[in-house]
Design an enzyme around this catalytic site. Structure first.
Site, short mmCIF file in Angstrom:
data_model
loop_
_atom_site.label_atom_id
_atom_site.label_comp_id
_atom_site.label_asym_id
_atom_site.label_seq_id
_atom_site.Cartn_x
_atom_site.Cartn_y
_atom_site.Cartn_z
N LYS A 13 -13.17 100.55 123.34
CA LYS A 13 -13.92 100.10 122.16
C LYS A 13 -13.01 99.92 120.95
O LYS A 13 -13.01 98.88 120.30
CB LYS A 13 -15.05 101.11 121.80
CG LYS A 13 -16.06 101.34 122.91
CD LYS A 13 -17.15 102.29 122.48
CE LYS A 13 -16.69 103.72 122.26
NZ LYS A 13 -16.18 104.40 123.47
N ARG A 84 -25.28 106.34 119.24
CA ARG A 84 -24.86 107.05 120.45
C ARG A 84 -26.01 107.85 121.06
O ARG A 84 -25.81 108.52 122.06
CB ARG A 84 -23.76 108.02 120.04
CG ARG A 84 -22.48 107.86 120.81
CD ARG A 84 -21.58 108.87 120.20
NE ARG A 84 -20.37 109.09 120.88
CZ ARG A 84 -19.23 108.48 120.57
NH1 ARG A 84 -19.19 107.53 119.66
NH2 ARG A 84 -18.14 108.82 121.19
N ARG A 123 -3.73 107.88 126.79
CA ARG A 123 -3.76 107.37 125.41
C ARG A 123 -2.84 108.19 124.49
O ARG A 123 -2.80 109.41 124.55
CB ARG A 123 -5.18 107.43 124.85
CG ARG A 123 -5.23 107.07 123.36
CD ARG A 123 -6.62 106.80 122.85
NE ARG A 123 -7.56 107.84 123.19
CZ ARG A 123 -8.87 107.69 123.09
NH1 ARG A 123 -9.39 106.56 122.67
NH2 ARG A 123 -9.67 108.69 123.44
N ARG A 155 -4.74 112.73 121.28
CA ARG A 155 -5.91 113.20 120.51
C ARG A 155 -6.37 114.53 121.07
O ARG A 155 -6.33 114.73 122.30
CB ARG A 155 -7.04 112.16 120.66
CG ARG A 155 -7.37 111.46 119.38
CD ARG A 155 -8.27 110.28 119.59
NE ARG A 155 -9.59 110.61 120.11
CZ ARG A 155 -10.55 109.70 120.31
NH1 ARG A 155 -10.33 108.44 120.02
NH2 ARG A 155 -11.73 110.05 120.79
N ARG A 166 -17.06 115.22 127.44
CA ARG A 166 -17.41 113.97 126.72
C ARG A 166 -18.12 112.99 127.65
O ARG A 166 -19.07 112.32 127.25
CB ARG A 166 -16.14 113.32 126.14
CG ARG A 166 -15.67 114.01 124.86
CD ARG A 166 -14.26 113.60 124.49
NE ARG A 166 -14.12 112.19 124.22
CZ ARG A 166 -12.95 111.54 124.28
NH1 ARG A 166 -11.85 112.18 124.62
NH2 ARG A 166 -12.88 110.27 124.00
P1 AP5 Z 1 -9.67 103.03 123.30
O1 AP5 Z 1 -9.77 101.65 122.79
O2 AP5 Z 1 -9.06 104.06 122.44
O3 AP5 Z 1 -11.09 103.51 123.89
P2 AP5 Z 1 -12.43 103.92 123.15
O4 AP5 Z 1 -13.55 103.31 123.91
O5 AP5 Z 1 -12.35 103.65 121.69
O6 AP5 Z 1 -12.43 105.47 123.46
P3 AP5 Z 1 -12.75 106.72 122.51
O7 AP5 Z 1 -12.18 107.92 123.23
O8 AP5 Z 1 -12.31 106.48 121.12
O9 AP5 Z 1 -14.29 106.76 122.60
P4 AP5 Z 1 -15.23 107.89 122.26
O10 AP5 Z 1 -16.52 107.18 122.26
O11 AP5 Z 1 -15.12 109.05 123.18
O12 AP5 Z 1 -14.68 108.49 120.89
P5 AP5 Z 1 -15.06 108.30 119.36
O13 AP5 Z 1 -13.81 108.23 118.60
O14 AP5 Z 1 -16.06 107.21 119.19
O15 AP5 Z 1 -8.85 102.93 124.70
C1 AP5 Z 1 -8.59 104.10 125.48
C2 AP5 Z 1 -7.21 103.97 126.12
O16 AP5 Z 1 -7.22 102.89 127.07
C3 AP5 Z 1 -6.08 103.64 125.13
O17 AP5 Z 1 -4.92 104.30 125.54
C4 AP5 Z 1 -5.89 102.11 125.28
O18 AP5 Z 1 -4.57 101.72 125.00
C5 AP5 Z 1 -6.26 101.89 126.74
N1 AP5 Z 1 -6.91 100.60 127.00
C6 AP5 Z 1 -7.83 99.96 126.21
N2 AP5 Z 1 -8.24 98.81 126.80
C7 AP5 Z 1 -7.58 98.73 128.00
C8 AP5 Z 1 -7.60 97.77 129.08
N3 AP5 Z 1 -8.40 96.70 129.05
N4 AP5 Z 1 -6.82 98.03 130.14
C9 AP5 Z 1 -6.02 99.15 130.20
N5 AP5 Z 1 -5.96 100.08 129.21
C10 AP5 Z 1 -6.75 99.87 128.12
O19 AP5 Z 1 -15.79 109.67 119.04
C11 AP5 Z 1 -15.08 110.89 118.97
C12 AP5 Z 1 -16.03 112.04 118.67
O20 AP5 Z 1 -16.64 111.83 117.37
C13 AP5 Z 1 -17.23 112.20 119.62
O21 AP5 Z 1 -16.90 112.94 120.77
C14 AP5 Z 1 -18.22 112.94 118.71
O22 AP5 Z 1 -17.92 114.30 118.59
C15 AP5 Z 1 -17.99 112.26 117.35
N6 AP5 Z 1 -18.85 111.07 117.15
C16 AP5 Z 1 -18.45 109.79 116.97
N7 AP5 Z 1 -19.49 108.97 116.82
C17 AP5 Z 1 -20.60 109.73 116.91
C18 AP5 Z 1 -21.98 109.45 116.85
N8 AP5 Z 1 -22.46 108.21 116.68
N9 AP5 Z 1 -22.85 110.49 116.98
C19 AP5 Z 1 -22.41 111.75 117.14
N10 AP5 Z 1 -21.11 112.09 117.21
C20 AP5 Z 1 -20.21 111.09 117.10
MG MG Z 2 -12.40 104.79 119.94
#
Ligand code: AP5
Ligand code: MG
Length: 210
Positions: A13, A84, A123, A155, A166
């Site tokens: 994402k 979410r 990552r 991270r 997660r």
């Molecule tokens: P990346 O692009 O970083 O993936 P991502 O989908 O953004 O993954 P996240 O871990 O950030 O998602 P998340 O939903 O768990 O975390 P968030 O920060 O939202 O890519 C991942 C890896 O793959 C990278 O190394 C990249 O280089 C590689 N890659 C990408 N595309 C690729 C491809 N096509 N092929 C190969 N490799 C590829 O949330 C974190 C925390 O915040 C949550 O756990 C929660 O505690 C809190 N939080 C956030 N939002 C909310 C909400 N709405 N409600 C409640 N709590 C929330």
């Molecule tokens: Mg992300």
């Protein structure tokens, strides 16, 4: 031009969001990024993030509401990591209705959990916001950021024991949103197993066709 980007943790994402906002000149609203900033000074938020649990809906909804009141969102926005839960989606619907704002599409980056785990475990991120993968999207110099030469780190919620939690949270609390958005007719399934640039091509093609 207002979009939602959904998908399991590690689906890509954040990676796609950066490309989309740059290409189309819209605002990137990542609740994960906002909470990673907030956790530096807020112990309660830190506890949710390091354990992989969701921050309570009320806190998230209020934070997004405030952000959507800013003027810059008029040029269009991309929500990454929000909503979410079904409750968050319903609250978002209310917010958007009261401001007369419409969502044009909900992109779902479709990857299975095995791939998500591979992506998360490799990552590496920089404090400047850049993100890499040790095998799939490596930096030019191992451990160093291409953009600012800063040190790349893992991270805290990317450690193996937290990743499993997660994914469980995603399955129970977030995956019901797939049906929620399918019913609206806004849902667009994107094959997330392709390369970074191919996934982007698919999203770009959809946006440009509209
Ligand atoms: P990346 O692009 O970083 O993936 P991502 O989908 O953004 O993954 P996240 O871990 O950030 O998602 P998340 O939903 O768990 O975390 P968030 O920060 O939202 O890519 C991942 C890896 O793959 C990278 O190394 C990249 O280089 C590689 N890659 C990408 N595309 C690729 C491809 N096509 N092929 C190969 N490799 C590829 O949330 C974190 C925390 O915040 C949550 O756990 C929660 O505690 C809190 N939080 C956030 N939002 C909310 C909400 N709405 N409600 C409640 N709590 C929330
Ligand atoms: Mg992300």
């Amino acid at each position: 031009m207002n979009y939602i980007l959904m998908g399991p943790p590690g689906a890509g994402k954040g990676t796609q969001a950066k490309k989309i906002v740059e290409k189309f000149g819209i605002v990137h609203l990542s609740t994960g990024d906002m909470f990673r900033e907030a956790k530096k000074s807020d112990e309660d938020i830190r506890k949710f993030l390091v354990s992989g649990r969701l921050v309570p809906d009320e806190i998230v909804v209020n934070m997004v509401k405030k952000r959507l009141e800013k003027d810059d969102i008029k040029k269009g926005f991309l929500l990454d990591g929000f909503p979410r839960t079904v409750n968050q989606a319903q609250e978002l619907d209310k917010m958007l209705k009261s401001e007369n704002i419409k969502i044009d599409a909900v992109f779902f980056i479709d990857v299975h959990f095995e791939e998500a785990v591979k992506r998360i475990s490799g990552r590496r991120v920089c404090s400047c916001g850049a993100s890499y993968h040790v095998n799939f999207i490596p930096p030019k110099v191992k451990g160093k950021c291409d953009v600012c030469n800063g040190e790349l780190i893992q991270r805290s919620d990317d450690k193996e024991n937290v990743v499993k939690d997660r994914l469980d949270v995603y399955k129970k609390q977030t995956s019901p949103l797939i049906d929620y958005y399918k019913k609206t007719g806004l849902f667009v399934n994107i094959d997330g197993l392709k390369s970074e640039s191919e996934v982007f091509k698919e999203i770009k093609k959809y946006i440009e066709a509209k």
